[in-house]
Every structure is written in C-alpha cells, then in structure tokens.
Write a protein that holds these residues in place. Sequence first.
Motif, PDB file in Angstrom:
ATOM      1  N   LEU A  41      45.982  44.120  37.872  1.00 39.91           N
ATOM      2  CA  LEU A  41      47.239  44.068  37.119  1.00 39.91           C
ATOM      3  C   LEU A  41      48.302  44.972  37.724  1.00 39.91           C
ATOM      4  O   LEU A  41      49.495  44.689  37.627  1.00 39.91           O
ATOM      5  N   GLY A  42      47.875  46.061  38.353  1.00 34.80           N
ATOM      6  CA  GLY A  42      48.834  46.908  39.050  1.00 34.80           C
ATOM      7  C   GLY A  42      49.546  46.174  40.163  1.00 34.80           C
ATOM      8  O   GLY A  42      50.650  46.554  40.570  1.00 34.80           O
ATOM      9  N   GLY A  43      48.935  45.095  40.649  1.00 38.40           N
ATOM     10  CA  GLY A  43      49.561  44.277  41.688  1.00 38.40           C
ATOM     11  C   GLY A  43      50.865  43.652  41.260  1.00 38.40           C
ATOM     12  O   GLY A  43      51.658  43.222  42.108  1.00 38.40           O
ATOM     13  N   ASN A  44      51.112  43.580  39.959  1.00 37.04           N
ATOM     14  CA  ASN A  44      52.382  43.036  39.458  1.00 37.04           C
ATOM     15  C   ASN A  44      53.457  44.109  39.293  1.00 37.04           C
ATOM     16  O   ASN A  44      54.605  43.794  38.987  1.00 37.04           O
ATOM     17  N   GLY A  45      53.081  45.379  39.482  1.00 35.72           N
ATOM     18  CA  GLY A  45      53.983  46.471  39.138  1.00 35.72           C
ATOM     19  C   GLY A  45      55.252  46.545  39.939  1.00 35.72           C
ATOM     20  O   GLY A  45      56.326  46.833  39.400  1.00 35.72           O
ATOM     21  N   ASN A  92      47.384  46.916  46.534  1.00 32.47           N
ATOM     22  CA  ASN A  92      46.137  47.088  45.784  1.00 32.47           C
ATOM     23  C   ASN A  92      44.862  46.809  46.578  1.00 32.47           C
ATOM     24  O   ASN A  92      43.773  47.139  46.128  1.00 32.47           O
ATOM     25  N   ILE A  93      44.986  46.249  47.778  1.00 33.27           N
ATOM     26  CA  ILE A  93      43.787  46.041  48.599  1.00 33.27           C
ATOM     27  C   ILE A  93      43.288  47.369  49.181  1.00 33.27           C
ATOM     28  O   ILE A  93      42.144  47.764  48.940  1.00 33.27           O
ATOM     29  N   PRO A  94      44.106  48.083  49.968  1.00 30.81           N
ATOM     30  CA  PRO A  94      43.613  49.380  50.462  1.00 30.81           C
ATOM     31  C   PRO A  94      43.377  50.390  49.341  1.00 30.81           C
ATOM     32  O   PRO A  94      42.484  51.235  49.446  1.00 30.81           O
ATOM     33  N   PHE A 128      44.669  52.180  33.144  1.00 27.04           N
ATOM     34  CA  PHE A 128      46.082  52.570  33.225  1.00 27.04           C
ATOM     35  C   PHE A 128      46.408  53.287  34.541  1.00 27.04           C
ATOM     36  O   PHE A 128      47.452  53.054  35.142  1.00 27.04           O
ATOM     37  N   GLY A 129      45.489  54.144  34.988  1.00 25.89           N
ATOM     38  CA  GLY A 129      45.730  54.862  36.238  1.00 25.89           C
ATOM     39  C   GLY A 129      45.793  53.927  37.433  1.00 25.89           C
ATOM     40  O   GLY A 129      46.671  54.060  38.293  1.00 25.89           O
ATOM     41  N   SER A 130      44.881  52.966  37.488  1.00 26.65           N
ATOM     42  CA  SER A 130      44.886  52.008  38.596  1.00 26.65           C
ATOM     43  C   SER A 130      46.108  51.103  38.534  1.00 26.65           C
ATOM     44  O   SER A 130      46.663  50.724  39.575  1.00 26.65           O
ATOM     45  N   ALA A 131      46.527  50.759  37.331  1.00 21.99           N
ATOM     46  CA  ALA A 131      47.730  49.933  37.199  1.00 21.99           C
ATOM     47  C   ALA A 131      48.959  50.669  37.726  1.00 21.99           C
ATOM     48  O   ALA A 131      49.814  50.087  38.399  1.00 21.99           O
ATOM     49  N   VAL A 132      49.043  51.967  37.436  1.00 22.53           N
ATOM     50  CA  VAL A 132      50.197  52.757  37.901  1.00 22.53           C
ATOM     51  C   VAL A 132      50.127  52.986  39.405  1.00 22.53           C
ATOM     52  O   VAL A 132      51.085  52.710  40.136  1.00 22.53           O
ATOM     53  N   LEU A 133      48.984  53.488  39.881  1.00 25.49           N
ATOM     54  CA  LEU A 133      48.867  53.774  41.310  1.00 25.49           C
ATOM     55  C   LEU A 133      48.909  52.495  42.140  1.00 25.49           C
ATOM     56  O   LEU A 133      49.516  52.451  43.212  1.00 25.49           O
ATOM     57  N   GLY A 134      48.268  51.431  41.622  1.00 29.72           N
ATOM     58  CA  GLY A 134      48.253  50.166  42.341  1.00 29.72           C
ATOM     59  C   GLY A 134      49.617  49.543  42.484  1.00 29.72           C
ATOM     60  O   GLY A 134      49.846  48.692  43.358  1.00 29.72           O
ATOM     61  N   THR A 165      55.674  42.957  32.712  1.00 27.62           N
ATOM     62  CA  THR A 165      54.430  42.179  32.690  1.00 27.62           C
ATOM     63  C   THR A 165      53.212  43.086  32.824  1.00 27.62           C
ATOM     64  O   THR A 165      52.205  42.909  32.122  1.00 27.62           O
ATOM     65  N   THR A 166      53.298  44.072  33.707  1.00 25.85           N
ATOM     66  CA  THR A 166      52.176  44.988  33.910  1.00 25.85           C
ATOM     67  C   THR A 166      51.884  45.795  32.645  1.00 25.85           C
ATOM     68  O   THR A 166      50.713  45.963  32.267  1.00 25.85           O
ATOM     69  N   VAL A 167      52.922  46.282  32.000  1.00 19.77           N
ATOM     70  CA  VAL A 167      52.732  47.066  30.774  1.00 19.77           C
ATOM     71  C   VAL A 167      52.038  46.230  29.701  1.00 19.77           C
ATOM     72  O   VAL A 167      51.041  46.645  29.094  1.00 19.77           O
ATOM     73  N   VAL A 168      52.553  45.025  29.458  1.00 13.71           N
ATOM     74  CA  VAL A 168      52.000  44.165  28.404  1.00 13.71           C
ATOM     75  C   VAL A 168      50.557  43.780  28.707  1.00 13.71           C
ATOM     76  O   VAL A 168      49.662  43.908  27.845  1.00 13.71           O
ATOM     77  N   THR A 169      50.295  43.335  29.923  1.00 14.39           N
ATOM     78  CA  THR A 169      48.942  42.873  30.251  1.00 14.39           C
ATOM     79  C   THR A 169      47.949  44.032  30.334  1.00 14.39           C
ATOM     80  O   THR A 169      46.771  43.870  29.972  1.00 14.39           O
TER      81      THR A 169
END
Length: 434
Positions: free
Chosen positions: A377-381, A340-342, A329-335, A415-419
Amino acid sequence: MPVSAWPALAAIVIFTVAFVFIATEKINRVAVVLGAAGLMAALGLVPGSDVFYSHQAGIDWDVIFLLLGMMIIVGVIKQTGVFEFLAIWAAQRSQGRPYRLMVLLVVLTGVTSPFLDSVTTVMLVAPITISVCRRLGIPAAPYLIAEVLAANIAGTATLIGDPPNIIIGSRAGLSFNDFLLHMTPVAVLMFLAFLVLARVMFRRSFVYRPERFEAVRDMDARAAITDPKMLTRCLVVLTLVIAAFMLHTVIHVDVAVVALLGAGLMILVTRADRAAYLGEVEWPTLVFFTGLFVMVAGLTETGVISRIGEWASDAVDGNYSVAAAGLVFGSAVLGAFFDNIPYTATMAPIVEGLVAGTPDAGTGQALWWAFALGADLGGNGTAVAASANIVVLGIAARSGEPISFWQFTRYGIVTTVVTTVIAWAYVWLRYFAT
C-alpha cells in the motif's frame, strides 16, 4: 558526530535533495537520479561492483528486464490494433459516461492485477485508456492514476500480484494459497472502498461530452483490428507468458526471464516491425529505475534503513499487536519514499528476526501479513513509490498526457491513508482481537 556516521548522513542528504528535485520537477527526473546515483558511487557509499551485481546493494536487473520484455510485448501487440478495438468497446460499454468508464477500466485492472503483476497490468491497460479518453475528448490522467492505484491495491491479493509479495513469500515460506487465504479478503474490501473513493477524488474530471460519444457509438470496433492473424499469434504467446507468470514459483523460472522469452517468441512468430516495437520501449523509465535503485542502495549500504528497522524492533518490546501496527503504518510511510521493491528486500530480514521472537506461528504470520500490506500500500504514497507508478508516468508523458509528481501524489496519499487504515483494522480484527 562520529566519523562512521558521515556515510549515512551523506546518503541521507543526497537522497533527500534528489527526492526534492524529483518532487518539484525543476530538473528532469532521469538526470536527477543519475546524478544522485553517480554521487553515491563516487563517494563510496555504494561499492562499485555491488552497483551492478548485488540485489541488495545495486540495480535490480530482474525488474529492469521484466519491464523491458513487457514493453516489447506491448509494442508488438499494439501493431495489431487490438488496443483501439478495446478502446472503442470500452467507450460503447460505458455509454461515454466518465465515471462508468473509470469503474470499467479500474475493475479490468483490478481483476487482472492479482494474476499478472501490477506493472504488467498497467502496461496493458494504459494504451487502451489513452485511446478511449482521446475518442471521448476527456483527460486521460485521472483514469491512468486511478488504474495504477487500483493495480497496487488489487495486487496485494496474491503472491505474484505485487513485487514485494514475491520477496516476502520467498523469505517467509508463504505459498500462493496462503496469500489467497489471508490477503484476498482485505484486498477485496480495499478495492471496493477505492471505487467509492475514486468517485469523490476525481469528481471534477467527470465531464460528459455527448457529441464525442455519438461519434463512437455506432463504430464497428472489430474494424480497428488491422491484422487478425498477427493478433491471434500475439494472444497465444501472451497467454503462455501469463501462465508462466502464475506458475513461476512452480516452474522456477524468474518472471524477468519469462518476459524476455515471451518478447523474443512474439517477435519470432509475428515478424513485427522492429522500429515500431523498439519505439514503444520507455527507455527513460528504465534508466530512471537504474538510478533509483542505486540511490536506495546508498541508504541500505550505509545502514540507514536497517537502523530504522532496528529502532522499530526495539520499540516493540514484545507487544506484537503494536509491532503489526508499526509494520502496516511504518511500511506504508517509508515505502512511499523508497521504491517498495528494494525497501521490502532490505526490511525482510529485520521482520524475519522479529517473527523469530513471536510466541507462536500464527502471530509470526500475522506480522508477515502486516508487513506485506504496508509495503504494497505504501507503493501508492508517491509517484515514485512503486514500479507501476513510474511506468505509467512514463507512458503518459510519451503519449502527450503528462502526469506531474504532485498530481499523482495528492491522490496517492489519500488512497494510501484510507486503505492502510482498512488494512490495519483487518489485521487487528483477524489476528489480535480474539
């Protein structure tokens, strides 16, 4: 506040203000990132030499040249008429029905993404999408958004599908087969869920225009191919490029080098029109990436991102299921806010330290998979969270089908939340529930 904290505060303020301007689109996004990057450098938040020579604290030239090479390849292939051929085929196959068309294009994207990377996939699929949507008289934006979301989801399945996976695989010593075994099952689940979600999210865009389909139904798709010999040469080179992408961890040739060599070889064997293929290069997108990398580097160099990681590690206190949840969850939010590469490159050493304290190898691997899923998945955020997103926005704008930051982001957040929930359920059930 101690004097040492001022660089971090300055970096946070610059990044936040720039992000607000990008999100509101009050100022051209390229101008925003260049201004923010210049300010970071001028204030010494990013060491001058590191801006150009450091992976950790500057421009990631691997990404820039991968994009450049693939843009040239797409520009050459476009001259053969094959994208028009595929557009007509897709329209006929879907019978002009919008949701059927979206499923067809999304599945095409999903099947391709794990074996190329998500950026390359969307660059190949986007021209087809724009062409077929124009023929059917429907807006291309929903289809382009759905494709890039699907590419980021499906790319989680393999080592080479999403750029963060390559970084994680290298750092953790995880092989292509490891990713297939651990990531593919959840990628399939998330992808199927997305197909259902897309039916709901984009329902207002599904307008069937029978008169436009009638004009396409009896067309000879093969007639759209203007130069069959050139197409054959392009496909041979493209096949070699794809094979090299898939085998790059075996042949030890970076994907950016593969893309540039492929572009050069394709130009050589086809003698394509130079003005035409260079005209297809999304120069503003490449410049945007350079500025964005420097902006994120400012947060890295001043310790902002590492401090967040250290805080998260301290909060775990030996509870590794909580650590896994935090990584997903943390990576999804921060990403979602930092490309998301750096972000992955910065956080990987922190995760490695966390893994080193685990009681067994299985728990350690579970943390890596949690981190990979969250970062991917954070890449979709948001619209700027992943390379594929930025590329598609650039292609859409160039084609007269602009997609705003919030138009993309409102679908991306859902999409990010669901996945991400599906990803965490998978991680918990497979690695911690027993």
